[in-house]
Design an enzyme around this catalytic site. Structure first.
Site, PDB file in Angstrom:
ATOM      1  N   ASN A  99       0.834  -1.204   0.000  1.00 59.93           N
ATOM      2  CA  ASN A  99       0.000   0.000   0.000  1.00 59.93           C
ATOM      3  C   ASN A  99       0.866   1.251   0.000  1.00 59.93           C
ATOM      4  OD1 ASN A  99      -1.999  -1.861   0.175  1.00 59.93           O
ATOM      5  ND2 ASN A  99      -2.440  -1.522   2.332  1.00 59.93           N
ATOM      6  N   ASP A 101      -0.584   4.248   0.756  1.00 59.66           N
ATOM      7  CA  ASP A 101      -1.392   5.265   1.430  1.00 59.66           C
ATOM      8  C   ASP A 101      -0.774   5.839   2.703  1.00 59.66           C
ATOM      9  OD1 ASP A 101      -1.898   3.208   3.394  1.00 59.66           O
ATOM     10  OD2 ASP A 101      -3.610   2.507   2.237  1.00 59.66           O
ATOM     11  N   HIS A 116       5.859  -0.642  -2.799  1.00 60.51           N
ATOM     12  CA  HIS A 116       5.346   0.067  -3.986  1.00 60.51           C
ATOM     13  C   HIS A 116       5.488   1.582  -3.874  1.00 60.51           C
ATOM     14  CE1 HIS A 116       2.683  -3.552  -5.382  1.00 60.51           C
ATOM     15  NE2 HIS A 116       3.942  -3.664  -5.753  1.00 60.51           N
ATOM     16  N   CYS A 124      12.295  13.243  -8.369  1.00 60.53           N
ATOM     17  CA  CYS A 124      12.709  13.981  -9.564  1.00 60.53           C
ATOM     18  C   CYS A 124      13.129  13.005 -10.657  1.00 60.53           C
ATOM     19  CB  CYS A 124      13.855  14.920  -9.215  1.00 60.53           C
ATOM     20  SG  CYS A 124      14.430  15.838 -10.649  1.00 60.53           S
ATOM     21  N   CYS A 148      15.915  20.968  -8.376  1.00 59.84           N
ATOM     22  CA  CYS A 148      16.481  21.329  -9.691  1.00 59.84           C
ATOM     23  C   CYS A 148      15.416  21.765 -10.696  1.00 59.84           C
ATOM     24  CB  CYS A 148      17.307  20.173 -10.257  1.00 59.84           C
ATOM     25  SG  CYS A 148      16.301  18.833 -10.911  1.00 59.84           S
ATOM     26  N   GLY A 185      -5.161  -9.103   3.280  1.00 63.40           N
ATOM     27  CA  GLY A 185      -5.872  -8.264   2.315  1.00 63.40           C
ATOM     28  C   GLY A 185      -5.160  -8.036   1.007  1.00 63.40           C
ATOM     29  N   SER A 187      -4.861  -9.751  -3.027  1.00 62.61           N
ATOM     30  CA  SER A 187      -5.356 -10.780  -3.953  1.00 62.61           C
ATOM     31  C   SER A 187      -4.219 -11.693  -4.407  1.00 62.61           C
ATOM     32  CB  SER A 187      -5.983 -10.110  -5.184  1.00 62.61           C
ATOM     33  OG  SER A 187      -4.990  -9.366  -5.875  1.00 62.61           O
ATOM     34  N   GLU A 213     -11.892 -13.366   0.939  1.00 64.98           N
ATOM     35  CA  GLU A 213     -12.132 -14.579   0.146  1.00 64.98           C
ATOM     36  C   GLU A 213     -10.804 -15.275  -0.119  1.00 64.98           C
ATOM     37  OE1 GLU A 213     -13.879 -12.468  -3.146  1.00 64.98           O
ATOM     38  OE2 GLU A 213     -11.931 -12.303  -4.145  1.00 64.98           O
TER      39      GLU A 213
HETATM   40  P1  OAD Z   1      -6.236  -6.113  -4.792  1.00 67.73           P
HETATM   41  O1  OAD Z   1      -7.302  -5.091  -5.068  1.00 67.73           O
HETATM   42  O2  OAD Z   1      -5.718  -6.883  -5.942  1.00 67.73           O
HETATM   43  O3  OAD Z   1      -6.759  -7.149  -3.711  1.00 67.73           O
HETATM   44  C1  OAD Z   1      -7.377  -6.702  -2.541  1.00 67.73           C
HETATM   45  C2  OAD Z   1      -7.654  -7.935  -1.697  1.00 67.73           C
HETATM   46  O4  OAD Z   1      -8.174  -7.507  -0.449  1.00 67.73           O
HETATM   47  C3  OAD Z   1      -8.698  -8.895  -2.304  1.00 67.73           C
HETATM   48  O5  OAD Z   1      -8.189 -10.223  -2.243  1.00 67.73           O
HETATM   49  C4  OAD Z   1      -9.919  -8.721  -1.405  1.00 67.73           C
HETATM   50  O6  OAD Z   1     -10.656  -9.943  -1.245  1.00 67.73           O
HETATM   51  C5  OAD Z   1      -9.272  -8.325  -0.094  1.00 67.73           C
HETATM   52  N1  OAD Z   1     -10.107  -7.482   0.775  1.00 67.73           N
HETATM   53  C6  OAD Z   1     -10.958  -6.487   0.449  1.00 67.73           C
HETATM   54  N2  OAD Z   1     -11.478  -5.909   1.527  1.00 67.73           N
HETATM   55  C7  OAD Z   1     -10.947  -6.549   2.602  1.00 67.73           C
HETATM   56  C8  OAD Z   1     -11.084  -6.429   4.013  1.00 67.73           C
HETATM   57  N3  OAD Z   1     -11.869  -5.501   4.560  1.00 67.73           N
HETATM   58  N4  OAD Z   1     -10.386  -7.265   4.796  1.00 67.73           N
HETATM   59  C9  OAD Z   1      -9.568  -8.217   4.278  1.00 67.73           C
HETATM   60  N5  OAD Z   1      -9.404  -8.391   2.955  1.00 67.73           N
HETATM   61  C10 OAD Z   1     -10.080  -7.567   2.120  1.00 67.73           C
HETATM   62  O7  OAD Z   1      -5.071  -5.327  -4.013  1.00 67.73           O
HETATM   63  P2  OAD Z   1      -3.545  -5.766  -3.820  1.00 67.73           P
HETATM   64  O8  OAD Z   1      -3.407  -7.232  -3.719  1.00 67.73           O
HETATM   65  O9  OAD Z   1      -3.022  -4.941  -2.709  1.00 67.73           O
HETATM   66  O10 OAD Z   1       0.072  -1.657  -7.102  1.00 67.73           O
HETATM   67  O11 OAD Z   1      -2.930  -5.272  -5.181  1.00 67.73           O
HETATM   68  C11 OAD Z   1      -1.533  -5.336  -5.382  1.00 67.73           C
HETATM   69  C12 OAD Z   1      -1.059  -4.156  -6.193  1.00 67.73           C
HETATM   70  O12 OAD Z   1      -1.808  -4.051  -7.401  1.00 67.73           O
HETATM   71  C13 OAD Z   1      -1.272  -2.816  -5.521  1.00 67.73           C
HETATM   72  O13 OAD Z   1      -0.263  -2.506  -4.591  1.00 67.73           O
HETATM   73  C14 OAD Z   1      -1.277  -1.866  -6.668  1.00 67.73           C
HETATM   74  C15 OAD Z   1      -2.082  -2.654  -7.672  1.00 67.73           C
HETATM   75  O14 OAD Z   1      -1.822  -2.389  -8.995  1.00 67.73           O
HETATM   76  C16 OAD Z   1       0.511  -0.397  -7.324  1.00 67.73           C
HETATM   77  O15 OAD Z   1      -0.224   0.570  -7.258  1.00 67.73           O
HETATM   78  C17 OAD Z   1       1.934  -0.280  -7.650  1.00 67.73           C
END
Ligand code: OAD
Length: 242
Positions: A99, A101, A116, A124, A148, A185, A187, A213
């Site tokens: 994340n 954020d 990330h 820059c 710069c 959390g 995917s 899930e």
């Molecule tokens: P995803 O959006 O691919 O997956 C989010 C996961 O969180 C899913 O498996 C959901 O089931 C789960 N989820 C949602 N709400 C939840 C909750 N309240 N509690 C527990 N689980 C929950 O996000 P990431 O796997 O983080 O990269 O994605 C990886 C990267 O892809 C990100 O860092 C981003 C994106 O492109 C960049 O921005 C560089």
């Protein structure tokens, strides 16, 4: 609750936590995939690649400005708070988050790799200076370097870009001798958390996956907890402390 997982977490000394967008979902920050996911609404290749930035830096900055405004309004939730307590509790700890954020740092985590990048930083394109962004909206886009004056970009790893090799070295070194790894959390569609879980598991760690899930990490998990991170993590932590 899975008693084996609770026992492993009680006994663990060296612990890693890997987080993805799901842990911040309850803070009001959209995930990327699934219902309401950012990449359902926006095309990642038009907004989160070096090619997109080369073609239209203002558009890319506007996208991140909007995301920054969402993050500015968000606060760490109970899931982030437990991860911060875990860092205080375990003698050896590392948080690796995908994340951008900044909520884990706001919750108090210090032993953290933001693999990330961070939406509150810019870099820059010429001198590589990394500098902090204000919480207030930027007035001139695209942003320029505060040293710069060359074009600056969000300090974020985009699709098609490599991870910082020093981050990877630190992450794998820590994971090579972990007692426990808790993945929350994600995917696993971006494969790095799956690689971390597989690697740590092969090197003896007990692997826990927490998600709404079944995720791609689950194939390497010894225990899976299904539900919201902001509910599962506090419940799990209470059991460990109890
Ligand atoms: P995803 O959006 O691919 O997956 C989010 C996961 O969180 C899913 O498996 C959901 O089931 C789960 N989820 C949602 N709400 C939840 C909750 N309240 N509690 C527990 N689980 C929950 O996000 P990431 O796997 O983080 O990269 O994605 C990886 C990267 O892809 C990100 O860092 C981003 C994106 O492109 C960049 O921005 C560089």
């Amino acid at each position: 609750m899975n008693q084996e997982a609770i026992e492993k977490a009680r006994q663990a000394k060296r612990v890693a936590v890997i987080t993805g967008a799901g842990i911040s979902a309850e803070s009001g920050i959209p995930t990327f995939r699934g219902a309401g996911g950012l990449w359902r609404k926006y095309r990642a290749e038009e907004l989160a690649t070096p090619e997109a930035f080369a073609q239209d830096p203002t558009l890319v900055w506007e996208f991140y400005e909007w995301r920054r405004s969402v993050c500015a309004e968000a606060s760490p939730n109970s899931g982030h708070e437990i991860v911060a307590r875990m860092e205080e509790f375990y003698p050896e700890f590392l948080l690796i988050t995908q994340n951008i954020d900044g909520l884990h740092i706001r919750a108090g985590n210090k032993k953290i790799i933001e693999i990330h990048g961070n939406i509150w930083k810019a870099r820059c394109t010429a001198c590589r200076n990394i500098f902090n962004l204000p919480t207030a909206p930027l007035t001139h886009l695209p942003l320029h370097c505060d040293q710069c004056n060359s074009l600056a970009r969000p300090h974020i790893v985009w699709f098609g870009e490599s991870y910082d090799p020093e981050f990877l070295r630190r992450a794998f070194a820590f994971l090579s001798a972990c007692d426990l790894i808790v993945v929350v959390g994600t995917s696993g569609m971006v494969s790095i958390p799956v690689q971390f879980a597989e690697f740590a598991g092969k090197h003896g760690a007990y692997v826990i996956d927490i998600n709404l899930e079944k995720s791609a990490v689950a194939q390497f998990a010894h225990a899976e907890f299904y539900g919201k991170a902001g509910e599962i993590l506090p419940g799990f932590w209470e059991e460990i402390q109890g």
